[in-house]
Design a protein around this motif. Structure first.
Motif, PDB file in Angstrom:
ATOM      1  N   UNK A 116       0.842  -1.192   0.000  1.00  0.00           N
ATOM      2  CA  UNK A 116       0.000   0.000   0.000  1.00  0.00           C
ATOM      3  C   UNK A 116       0.880   1.246   0.000  1.00  0.00           C
ATOM      4  N   UNK A 117       0.349   2.338  -0.589  1.00  0.00           N
ATOM      5  CA  UNK A 117       0.938   3.642  -0.334  1.00  0.00           C
ATOM      6  C   UNK A 117       0.003   4.417   0.592  1.00  0.00           C
ATOM      7  N   UNK A 118       0.357   5.644   0.925  1.00  0.00           N
ATOM      8  CA  UNK A 118      -0.412   6.419   1.903  1.00  0.00           C
ATOM      9  C   UNK A 118      -1.810   6.773   1.419  1.00  0.00           C
ATOM     10  N   UNK A 119      -2.067   6.632   0.104  1.00  0.00           N
ATOM     11  CA  UNK A 119      -3.391   6.926  -0.448  1.00  0.00           C
ATOM     12  C   UNK A 119      -4.207   5.661  -0.693  1.00  0.00           C
ATOM     13  N   UNK A 120      -3.770   4.545  -0.091  1.00  0.00           N
ATOM     14  CA  UNK A 120      -4.467   3.259  -0.207  1.00  0.00           C
ATOM     15  C   UNK A 120      -4.324   2.630  -1.585  1.00  0.00           C
ATOM     16  N   UNK A 121      -3.438   3.169  -2.424  1.00  0.00           N
ATOM     17  CA  UNK A 121      -3.184   2.556  -3.721  1.00  0.00           C
ATOM     18  C   UNK A 121      -2.237   1.367  -3.563  1.00  0.00           C
ATOM     19  N   UNK A 122      -2.323   0.407  -4.480  1.00  0.00           N
ATOM     20  CA  UNK A 122      -1.457  -0.761  -4.461  1.00  0.00           C
ATOM     21  C   UNK A 122      -0.350  -0.614  -5.487  1.00  0.00           C
ATOM     22  N   UNK A 123       0.867  -1.043  -5.112  1.00  0.00           N
ATOM     23  CA  UNK A 123       2.012  -0.957  -6.016  1.00  0.00           C
ATOM     24  C   UNK A 123       2.839  -2.235  -5.896  1.00  0.00           C
ATOM     25  N   UNK A 124       3.371  -2.676  -7.055  1.00  0.00           N
ATOM     26  CA  UNK A 124       4.328  -3.772  -6.985  1.00  0.00           C
ATOM     27  C   UNK A 124       5.634  -3.210  -6.451  1.00  0.00           C
ATOM     28  N   UNK A 125       6.115  -3.811  -5.393  1.00  0.00           N
ATOM     29  CA  UNK A 125       7.283  -3.255  -4.696  1.00  0.00           C
ATOM     30  C   UNK A 125       8.566  -3.991  -5.034  1.00  0.00           C
ATOM     31  N   UNK A 126       8.474  -5.300  -5.290  1.00  0.00           N
ATOM     32  CA  UNK A 126       9.692  -6.088  -5.476  1.00  0.00           C
ATOM     33  C   UNK A 126       9.521  -7.079  -6.604  1.00  0.00           C
ATOM     34  N   UNK A 127      10.654  -7.434  -7.220  1.00  0.00           N
ATOM     35  CA  UNK A 127      10.708  -8.532  -8.182  1.00  0.00           C
ATOM     36  C   UNK A 127      12.009  -9.283  -7.953  1.00  0.00           C
ATOM     37  N   UNK A 128      12.322 -10.200  -8.839  1.00  0.00           N
ATOM     38  CA  UNK A 128      13.484 -11.065  -8.611  1.00  0.00           C
ATOM     39  C   UNK A 128      14.795 -10.292  -8.609  1.00  0.00           C
ATOM     40  N   UNK A 129      14.870  -9.215  -9.340  1.00  0.00           N
ATOM     41  CA  UNK A 129      16.121  -8.454  -9.423  1.00  0.00           C
ATOM     42  C   UNK A 129      16.123  -7.201  -8.556  1.00  0.00           C
ATOM     43  N   UNK A 130      14.973  -6.843  -8.015  1.00  0.00           N
ATOM     44  CA  UNK A 130      14.879  -5.624  -7.221  1.00  0.00           C
ATOM     45  C   UNK A 130      14.106  -5.921  -5.933  1.00  0.00           C
ATOM     46  N   UNK A 131      14.790  -6.372  -4.877  1.00  0.00           N
ATOM     47  CA  UNK A 131      14.097  -6.719  -3.631  1.00  0.00           C
ATOM     48  C   UNK A 131      13.512  -5.482  -2.963  1.00  0.00           C
ATOM     49  N   UNK A 132      12.502  -5.706  -2.155  1.00  0.00           N
ATOM     50  CA  UNK A 132      11.880  -4.591  -1.451  1.00  0.00           C
ATOM     51  C   UNK A 132      11.111  -5.063  -0.239  1.00  0.00           C
ATOM     52  N   UNK A 133      10.614  -4.117   0.517  1.00  0.00           N
ATOM     53  CA  UNK A 133       9.757  -4.423   1.661  1.00  0.00           C
ATOM     54  C   UNK A 133       8.683  -3.355   1.759  1.00  0.00           C
ATOM     55  N   UNK A 155       8.763  -2.525   8.969  1.00  0.00           N
ATOM     56  CA  UNK A 155       9.137  -2.991   7.635  1.00  0.00           C
ATOM     57  C   UNK A 155       8.760  -4.458   7.543  1.00  0.00           C
ATOM     58  N   UNK A 156       8.046  -4.834   6.501  1.00  0.00           N
ATOM     59  CA  UNK A 156       7.606  -6.226   6.376  1.00  0.00           C
ATOM     60  C   UNK A 156       7.731  -6.669   4.918  1.00  0.00           C
ATOM     61  N   UNK A 157       7.937  -7.968   4.701  1.00  0.00           N
ATOM     62  CA  UNK A 157       8.153  -8.460   3.334  1.00  0.00           C
ATOM     63  C   UNK A 157       7.113  -9.481   2.910  1.00  0.00           C
ATOM     64  N   UNK A 158       5.881  -9.285   3.378  1.00  0.00           N
ATOM     65  CA  UNK A 158       4.728 -10.055   2.920  1.00  0.00           C
ATOM     66  C   UNK A 158       3.795  -9.111   2.161  1.00  0.00           C
ATOM     67  N   UNK A 159       3.200  -9.590   1.109  1.00  0.00           N
ATOM     68  CA  UNK A 159       2.321  -8.725   0.321  1.00  0.00           C
ATOM     69  C   UNK A 159       1.190  -8.154   1.174  1.00  0.00           C
ATOM     70  N   UNK A 160       0.945  -6.853   0.983  1.00  0.00           N
ATOM     71  CA  UNK A 160      -0.121  -6.105   1.667  1.00  0.00           C
ATOM     72  C   UNK A 160       0.051  -6.089   3.195  1.00  0.00           C
TER      73      UNK A 160
END
Length: 269
Positions: A157-174, A215-220
Motif C-alpha cells: 500500500x501507499x499512503x493513499x491506499x493505492x497498491x504498487x508492486x514493490x519487489x521482483x526477482x532483481x529488485x528486492x523490497x519491503x 518494515x515487512x516483506x509479505x504482500x499487503x
C-alpha cells in the motif's frame, strides 16, 4: 513583571557562577541480565564537564546489557539526550536481532547519570520480557514464511491506499508503514533500501518526538491492522509504555520544572 525579570536574572547568575559537573567518562561495561547494576570499579576516570552522558543497551538475544559513561562540553539538553529506541530484525528463519537502547544526559549534578542508571536498569530488568515469545508472535506479521517460494511479486500500500508492486526477482523490497506518534500521521510506501529483504521494527521516542516504524516483506502487510497487531504485541510484553506504542512518555515540562527547582534550592542555600 519585575519579579519575573529578577527570577530570570537569578537563573542567569546561577549559570555564570555554578561549577562544572564531575562526570565519569570513557568507560563501558557489559553485564549479564542476572547481574544488578553497580558502577564498575574500573569506571574511575572523572573529568569536569558541562553534561554527563549515559548510554544503556539491552541486547535481549544475548541476555546482556551494556552501560557506557561519557562527559560532554555542551550544557544544552537536546531531544537525543532523552531517547529510547527499539530495533528488532526478524529473518524468516530462527535468526533475529533484538535490542532496546536508552540514551540519557543531564546537567543537574555530578551523580545524575548514575542515579538514572540504577533506577532505569532495575525497572527494565524487573519487566522480565519474554523476548522469544515477542519474536515468535511478530514473525508471521513481518516476515515471509521460510517454506514459501521467493516473494518476487511483493505488493504494498501507499499512503493513499493505492497498491504498487514493490519487489521482483532483481529488485528486492519491503512494505513500510510508519506511525508518526507525535504528529498524528501515518505514512506507507515501498522500501527498496539496503535492508529491504528484512522484516524489522524501529521504534524511537524522545518524549517530544516519537515514531513507530514497521518494515515487512509479505504482500499487503503494511496495512493498519498489521501496525495495530505489532503495537498490541509490544504492549502485552511491556516493551512499550502505552498501547499506541510510546516508549518514553516523560513530560519535558516536568523535567524543566524540576531542573529550575534544583537551581533555586542550590542558589538559596
Amino acid at each position: 513583571m519585575l519579579l519575573f525579570q529578577r527570577f530570570i536574572l537569578l537563573i542567569c547568575c546561577c549559570f555564570l557562577t555554578c561549577n562544572a559537573l564531575h562526570c565519569i567518562t570513557n568507560c563501558s561495561h557489559t553485564f549479564s541480565f542476572d547481574t544488578p547494576f553497580n558502577v564498575p570499579s574500573q569506571c574511575n576516570q572523572m573529568v569536569s564537564a558541562n553534561k554527563c552522558r549515559l548510554d544503556i543497551i539491552f541486547w535481549y538475544y544475548l541476555q546482556e546489557y551494556v552501560v557506557a559513561f561519557k562527559a560532554e562540553p555542551s550544557n544544552t539538553i537536546i531531544s537525543a539526550d532523552n531517547q529510547h529506541n527499539i530495533v528488532i530484525n526478524i529473518l524468516p528463519t530462527t535468526s533475529y536481532y533484538f535490542k532496546y537502547a536508552i540514551h540519557y544526559a543531564c546537567t543537574e549534578r555530578s551523580d545524575c547519570v548514575q542515579d538514572f542508571a540504577r533506577i532505569t536498569i532495575t525497572e527494565m530488568l524487573a519487566r522480565q520480557i519474554n523476548y522469544l515469545s515477542v519474536v515468535s508472535e511478530l514473525r508471521p506479521l513481518v516476515s515471509v514464511d521460510p517454506q514459501s517460494p521467493n516473494n518476487s511479486n511483493l505488493i504494498c500500500f501507499d499512503s493513499k491506499e493505492n497498491l504498487h508492486q514493490c519487489a521482483n526477482r532483481t529488485n528486492p523490497g519491503s512494505c513500510f508503514i510508519s506511525d508518526k506518534l507525535t504528529e498524528n500521521e501515518i505514512i506507507r510506501y515501498c522500501d527498496n533500501g539496503p535492508q529491504a529483504k528484512l522484516g524489522y521494527l524501529n521504534i524511537s521516542d524522545s518524549g517530544s518526538h516519537a515514531t513507530f516504524d514497521v518494515h515487512c516483506n509479505r504482500s499487503l502487510c503494511n496495512e493498519h491492522s498489521t501496525l495495530k497487531a505489532v503495537k498490541d504485541i509490544l504492549f502485552k510484553y511491556r516493551l512499550t509504555k502505552t498501547p499506541d506504542g510510546r516508549l518514553n512518555n516523560d513530560s519535558q515540562f516536568i523535567k524543566l520544572s524540576v531542573w529550575l527547582i534544583v537551581i533555586l534550592l542550590t542558589v538559596c542555600q
